[in-house]
Motif scaffolding. Sequence first.
Motif, PDB file in Angstrom:
ATOM      1  N   ASN A   1       0.712  -1.263  -0.013  1.00 33.93           N
ATOM      2  CA  ASN A   1       0.143  -0.023  -0.032  1.00 33.93           C
ATOM      3  C   ASN A   1       0.809   1.432  -0.128  1.00 33.93           C
ATOM      4  O   ASN A   1       0.279   2.336  -0.012  1.00 33.93           O
ATOM      5  CB  ASN A   1      -0.904   0.042   1.271  1.00 33.93           C
TER       6      ASN A   1
ATOM      7  N   THR B   1      -5.493  -8.084   0.677  1.00 33.33           N
ATOM      8  CA  THR B   1      -5.072  -6.459   0.303  1.00 33.33           C
ATOM      9  C   THR B   1      -5.467  -6.304  -1.053  1.00 33.33           C
ATOM     10  O   THR B   1      -5.833  -5.398  -1.283  1.00 33.33           O
ATOM     11  CB  THR B   1      -3.782  -6.245   0.657  1.00 33.33           C
TER      12      THR B   1
ATOM     13  N   ASN C   1      -4.652  -2.677   6.759  1.00 35.64           N
ATOM     14  CA  ASN C   1      -5.005  -2.080   5.583  1.00 35.64           C
ATOM     15  C   ASN C   1      -5.656  -0.781   5.965  1.00 35.64           C
ATOM     16  O   ASN C   1      -5.593   0.308   5.196  1.00 35.64           O
ATOM     17  CB  ASN C   1      -5.987  -2.965   4.515  1.00 35.64           C
TER      18      ASN C   1
ATOM     19  N   ASN D   1      -3.337   1.686   6.843  1.00 31.40           N
ATOM     20  CA  ASN D   1      -2.469   2.285   5.574  1.00 31.40           C
ATOM     21  C   ASN D   1      -3.298   3.225   5.032  1.00 31.40           C
ATOM     22  O   ASN D   1      -2.775   4.608   4.730  1.00 31.40           O
ATOM     23  CB  ASN D   1      -2.191   1.000   4.548  1.00 31.40           C
ATOM     24  N   ARG D   2      -4.540   2.968   4.727  1.00 29.33           N
ATOM     25  CA  ARG D   2      -5.481   4.167   4.165  1.00 29.33           C
ATOM     26  C   ARG D   2      -5.633   5.186   4.633  1.00 29.33           C
ATOM     27  O   ARG D   2      -5.445   6.486   4.201  1.00 29.33           O
ATOM     28  CB  ARG D   2      -6.800   3.365   3.749  1.00 29.33           C
TER      29      ARG D   2
END
Length: 151
Positions: A46, A96, A131, A134-135
């Motif tokens: 990511n 992912t 995830n 990360n975003r």
Amino acid sequence: MEARFDFSKVAGDGYKAMLGVHGYVQHSGLDLGLLELVKIRASQMNGCAFCLAMHIPLGRQHGVTEDQLNLLVAWREAPVFSDRERAALAWTESLTRLEGGDVPDAVYEQACAQFSTREIADLSFAVAEINAWNRLMVCSRTPPQLAPAQH
């Protein structure tokens, strides 16, 4: 890079909810080194510098070797990962990416050979958690916290 905003300050309840998921994952019983491998691999995919700067040192603290850290991006070809770690990494990449909107049966079967159903569920929460982090860190442009020698 300058941060756009701080989630903990502008959306405190949401941030606390994410910390709740983090607490669940950390106390799930899965090996903490394995969890760090998962978090590092998803963060590589990511492009989240904040999470990489956080989880690489944590990986070292929880027994992830330098060879594993150096070869994680090429884990399929690297001889330094166990079958259990390989299953977790394949699961991480599949969740992912979600190519075609699905996790392939072969990846699920690989996970089933190494993990109980409960462990697969907990591993899935770990992948979902990293995830999400990360975003959040990428969209807010939260800069990595580097060690003083790296500045």
